[in-house]
Design a protein around this motif. Structure first.
Motif, PDB file in Angstrom:
ATOM      1  N   ARG A  13      40.538  45.655  36.121  1.00 14.56           N
ATOM      2  CA  ARG A  13      41.180  46.373  37.228  1.00 14.56           C
ATOM      3  C   ARG A  13      41.554  45.393  38.342  1.00 14.56           C
ATOM      4  NH1 ARG A  13      44.874  49.228  39.244  1.00 14.56           N
ATOM      5  NH2 ARG A  13      44.365  50.261  41.202  1.00 14.56           N
ATOM      6  N   CYS A  14      40.706  44.424  38.610  1.00 14.14           N
ATOM      7  CA  CYS A  14      41.010  43.413  39.627  1.00 14.14           C
ATOM      8  C   CYS A  14      42.265  42.639  39.263  1.00 14.14           C
ATOM      9  CB  CYS A  14      39.834  42.454  39.798  1.00 14.14           C
ATOM     10  SG  CYS A  14      38.355  43.214  40.475  1.00 14.14           S
ATOM     11  N   VAL A  15      42.406  42.303  37.995  1.00 12.43           N
ATOM     12  CA  VAL A  15      43.593  41.575  37.555  1.00 12.43           C
ATOM     13  C   VAL A  15      44.829  42.471  37.689  1.00 12.43           C
ATOM     14  CG1 VAL A  15      44.702  40.405  35.600  1.00 12.43           C
ATOM     15  CG2 VAL A  15      42.274  40.010  36.096  1.00 12.43           C
ATOM     16  N   GLU A  16      44.683  43.767  37.406  1.00 15.36           N
ATOM     17  CA  GLU A  16      45.795  44.709  37.618  1.00 15.36           C
ATOM     18  C   GLU A  16      46.189  44.735  39.096  1.00 15.36           C
ATOM     19  OE1 GLU A  16      44.538  48.532  36.196  1.00 15.36           O
ATOM     20  OE2 GLU A  16      44.366  47.844  34.128  1.00 15.36           O
ATOM     21  N   LEU A  17      45.208  44.780  39.982  1.00  9.92           N
ATOM     22  CA  LEU A  17      45.486  44.778  41.420  1.00  9.92           C
ATOM     23  C   LEU A  17      46.152  43.464  41.838  1.00  9.92           C
ATOM     24  CD1 LEU A  17      42.179  46.425  42.643  1.00  9.92           C
ATOM     25  CD2 LEU A  17      44.474  47.385  42.946  1.00  9.92           C
ATOM     26  N   ALA A  18      45.728  42.365  41.238  1.00 12.10           N
ATOM     27  CA  ALA A  18      46.360  41.079  41.523  1.00 12.10           C
ATOM     28  C   ALA A  18      47.822  41.103  41.090  1.00 12.10           C
ATOM     29  CB  ALA A  18      45.598  39.954  40.824  1.00 12.10           C
ATOM     30  N   ARG A  19      48.089  41.728  39.962  1.00 13.38           N
ATOM     31  CA  ARG A  19      49.471  41.846  39.486  1.00 13.38           C
ATOM     32  C   ARG A  19      50.278  42.724  40.449  1.00 13.38           C
ATOM     33  NH1 ARG A  19      48.422  43.015  34.751  1.00 13.38           N
ATOM     34  NH2 ARG A  19      48.657  40.958  33.879  1.00 13.38           N
ATOM     35  N   GLU A  20      49.665  43.799  40.954  1.00 17.15           N
ATOM     36  CA  GLU A  20      50.339  44.645  41.954  1.00 17.15           C
ATOM     37  C   GLU A  20      50.673  43.833  43.203  1.00 17.15           C
ATOM     38  OE1 GLU A  20      48.118  48.210  42.884  1.00 17.15           O
ATOM     39  OE2 GLU A  20      47.906  48.716  40.762  1.00 17.15           O
ATOM     40  N   ALA A  21      49.748  42.989  43.631  1.00 21.21           N
ATOM     41  CA  ALA A  21      49.998  42.144  44.798  1.00 21.21           C
ATOM     42  C   ALA A  21      51.182  41.219  44.524  1.00 21.21           C
ATOM     43  CB  ALA A  21      48.749  41.330  45.144  1.00 21.21           C
ATOM     44  N   LEU A  22      51.194  40.593  43.371  1.00 24.86           N
ATOM     45  CA  LEU A  22      52.287  39.700  42.998  1.00 24.86           C
ATOM     46  C   LEU A  22      53.618  40.451  42.981  1.00 24.86           C
ATOM     47  CD1 LEU A  22      53.166  36.879  42.005  1.00 24.86           C
ATOM     48  CD2 LEU A  22      52.727  37.711  39.678  1.00 24.86           C
ATOM     49  N   ASP A  23      53.617  41.638  42.386  1.00 23.19           N
ATOM     50  CA  ASP A  23      54.836  42.443  42.308  1.00 23.19           C
ATOM     51  C   ASP A  23      55.335  42.855  43.693  1.00 23.19           C
ATOM     52  OD1 ASP A  23      54.730  42.238  39.556  1.00 23.19           O
ATOM     53  OD2 ASP A  23      53.924  44.259  39.249  1.00 23.19           O
ATOM     54  N   ALA A  24      54.416  42.937  44.668  1.00 24.60           N
ATOM     55  CA  ALA A  24      54.773  43.295  46.043  1.00 24.60           C
ATOM     56  C   ALA A  24      55.143  42.058  46.870  1.00 24.60           C
ATOM     57  CB  ALA A  24      53.618  44.050  46.705  1.00 24.60           C
ATOM     58  N   GLY A  25      55.179  40.892  46.228  1.00 28.40           N
ATOM     59  CA  GLY A  25      55.554  39.667  46.926  1.00 28.40           C
ATOM     60  C   GLY A  25      54.401  38.956  47.593  1.00 28.40           C
ATOM     61  N   GLU A  27      50.255  37.097  47.329  1.00 32.91           N
ATOM     62  CA  GLU A  27      49.440  36.242  46.476  1.00 32.91           C
ATOM     63  C   GLU A  27      48.634  37.122  45.514  1.00 32.91           C
ATOM     64  OE1 GLU A  27      47.123  33.808  49.095  1.00 32.91           O
ATOM     65  OE2 GLU A  27      48.902  32.905  49.979  1.00 32.91           O
ATOM     66  N   PRO A  28      48.475  36.701  44.258  1.00 37.34           N
ATOM     67  CA  PRO A  28      47.848  37.559  43.247  1.00 37.34           C
ATOM     68  C   PRO A  28      46.311  37.556  43.273  1.00 37.34           C
ATOM     69  CG  PRO A  28      48.616  35.542  42.228  1.00 37.34           C
ATOM     70  CD  PRO A  28      49.029  35.483  43.671  1.00 37.34           C
ATOM     71  N   PHE A  29      45.776  38.407  44.120  1.00 37.69           N
ATOM     72  CA  PHE A  29      44.326  38.619  44.179  1.00 37.69           C
ATOM     73  C   PHE A  29      44.060  40.106  44.289  1.00 37.69           C
ATOM     74  CE2 PHE A  29      44.863  34.345  45.867  1.00 37.69           C
ATOM     75  CZ  PHE A  29      43.867  33.635  45.220  1.00 37.69           C
ATOM     76  N   GLY A  30      43.027  40.571  43.594  1.00 37.42           N
ATOM     77  CA  GLY A  30      42.610  41.966  43.676  1.00 37.42           C
ATOM     78  C   GLY A  30      41.108  42.062  43.548  1.00 37.42           C
ATOM     79  N   SER A  31      40.526  43.081  44.216  1.00 39.40           N
ATOM     80  CA  SER A  31      39.061  43.237  44.232  1.00 39.40           C
ATOM     81  C   SER A  31      38.669  44.703  44.225  1.00 39.40           C
ATOM     82  CB  SER A  31      38.474  42.573  45.479  1.00 39.40           C
ATOM     83  OG  SER A  31      38.806  41.209  45.530  1.00 39.40           O
ATOM     84  N   ARG A  47      47.060  41.073  50.883  1.00 38.63           N
ATOM     85  CA  ARG A  47      48.129  41.558  51.755  1.00 38.63           C
ATOM     86  C   ARG A  47      48.482  40.532  52.824  1.00 38.63           C
ATOM     87  NH1 ARG A  47      48.680  46.973  50.509  1.00 38.63           N
ATOM     88  NH2 ARG A  47      46.900  47.838  49.401  1.00 38.63           N
ATOM     89  N   VAL A  48      48.414  39.256  52.493  1.00 40.71           N
ATOM     90  CA  VAL A  48      48.668  38.199  53.476  1.00 40.71           C
ATOM     91  C   VAL A  48      50.153  37.936  53.723  1.00 40.71           C
ATOM     92  CG1 VAL A  48      46.452  37.089  52.999  1.00 40.71           C
ATOM     93  CG2 VAL A  48      48.515  36.274  51.842  1.00 40.71           C
ATOM     94  N   ALA A  49      51.035  38.453  52.892  1.00 40.35           N
ATOM     95  CA  ALA A  49      52.466  38.183  53.026  1.00 40.35           C
ATOM     96  C   ALA A  49      53.017  38.644  54.375  1.00 40.35           C
ATOM     97  CB  ALA A  49      53.252  38.832  51.884  1.00 40.35           C
ATOM     98  N   GLY A  50      52.351  39.595  55.021  1.00 41.92           N
ATOM     99  CA  GLY A  50      52.793  40.087  56.326  1.00 41.92           C
ATOM    100  C   GLY A  50      52.494  39.137  57.467  1.00 41.92           C
ATOM    101  N   VAL A 149      44.807  35.298  34.964  1.00 50.30           N
ATOM    102  CA  VAL A 149      44.874  35.026  36.400  1.00 50.30           C
ATOM    103  C   VAL A 149      45.711  33.771  36.643  1.00 50.30           C
ATOM    104  CG1 VAL A 149      43.533  34.501  38.474  1.00 50.30           C
ATOM    105  CG2 VAL A 149      42.683  36.212  36.857  1.00 50.30           C
ATOM    106  N   ARG A 150      45.511  32.765  35.820  1.00 46.02           N
ATOM    107  CA  ARG A 150      46.303  31.538  35.949  1.00 46.02           C
ATOM    108  C   ARG A 150      47.794  31.845  35.815  1.00 46.02           C
ATOM    109  NH1 ARG A 150      49.335  27.625  34.410  1.00 46.02           N
ATOM    110  NH2 ARG A 150      48.819  25.429  34.677  1.00 46.02           N
ATOM    111  N   THR A 151      48.151  32.671  34.851  1.00 49.22           N
ATOM    112  CA  THR A 151      49.543  33.048  34.648  1.00 49.22           C
ATOM    113  C   THR A 151      50.120  33.729  35.881  1.00 49.22           C
ATOM    114  OG1 THR A 151      49.238  33.218  32.264  1.00 49.22           O
ATOM    115  CG2 THR A 151      51.109  34.422  33.196  1.00 49.22           C
ATOM    116  N   LEU A 152      49.345  34.588  36.527  1.00 48.20           N
ATOM    117  CA  LEU A 152      49.812  35.251  37.753  1.00 48.20           C
ATOM    118  C   LEU A 152      50.120  34.226  38.841  1.00 48.20           C
ATOM    119  CD1 LEU A 152      47.384  38.312  37.887  1.00 48.20           C
ATOM    120  CD2 LEU A 152      49.810  38.318  37.225  1.00 48.20           C
ATOM    121  N   HIS A 153      49.247  33.240  39.011  1.00 49.87           N
ATOM    122  CA  HIS A 153      49.470  32.205  40.028  1.00 49.87           C
ATOM    123  C   HIS A 153      50.684  31.348  39.665  1.00 49.87           C
ATOM    124  CE1 HIS A 153      46.137  32.957  42.735  1.00 49.87           C
ATOM    125  NE2 HIS A 153      45.433  33.257  41.661  1.00 49.87           N
ATOM    126  N   ALA A 154      50.810  31.011  38.397  1.00 51.68           N
ATOM    127  CA  ALA A 154      51.966  30.217  37.965  1.00 51.68           C
ATOM    128  C   ALA A 154      53.266  30.985  38.229  1.00 51.68           C
ATOM    129  CB  ALA A 154      51.831  29.857  36.488  1.00 51.68           C
TER     130      ALA A 154
END
Length: 159
Positions: A13-25, A27-31, A47-50, A149-154
């Motif tokens: 689920r954390c990785v899914e949330l990280a993917r959601e963060a990435l999709d929203a522009g 950094e890919p992290f979820g907790s 949510r640091v993009a703001g 997770v590495r793929t999300l960061h890449a």
């Protein structure tokens, strides 16, 4: 303690949330914060993009837990996260008295991945949780989820 199948489910689920963060522009992290009874209490993504660099999901979990849980509930809860806590989040976790942390990827892995991608170092040292909050039990990384997770960061840094 090691990482159980239940732990892996929460880490997924954390990785899914990280993917959601990435999709929203972002950094890919979820907790995810889970009670001692196994109930998901709170979850968030980066949510640091703001412009507010403190909007890490682990820090949001610490804030939420301090406002909504009694000390005993906090210490019995587990925080699952796609990436090991940074020093800011490790300190917040310890200061509010949260329990175990389980992470899919480590800070050392992230530093290595970002170096390989040519990303400049972060403004804060990537210290392991145990160095910042030595009393907090920690499990991770999770070998079957860290590559995702590495793929999300890449992907983020290829944009």
């Amino acid at each position: 303690m090691g990482i159980s199948e239940t732990d892996r489910g929460h880490l997924r689920r954390c990785v899914e949330l990280a993917r959601e963060a990435l999709d929203a522009g972002d950094e890919p992290f979820g907790s995810v914060l889970v009670s001692a009874r196994g109930e998901v209490l709170f979850e968030d993504r980066n949510r640091v993009a703001g412009g507010d660099a403190t909007r890490h999901p682990e820090f949001e979990i610490a804030r939420w837990a301090a406002a909504h849980l009694a000390p005993g509930e906090r210490s019995a809860a587990t925080v699952y996260t796609s990436g090991e806590h940074c020093p800011m989040c490790s300190a917040a976790h310890a200061w509010v008295g949260l329990g175990r942390i389980v992470h899919a990827s480590s800070s050392a892995q992230l530093v290595r991945w970002l170096q390989e991608l040519g990303v400049p170092p972060a403004p804060v040292a990537a210290l392991p949780i145990a160095q910042v909050a030595p009393g907090v039990p920690v499990d991770g990384p999770c070998p079957d989820l860290a590559p995702e997770v590495r793929t999300l960061h890449a992907t983020r840094h290829a944009r």
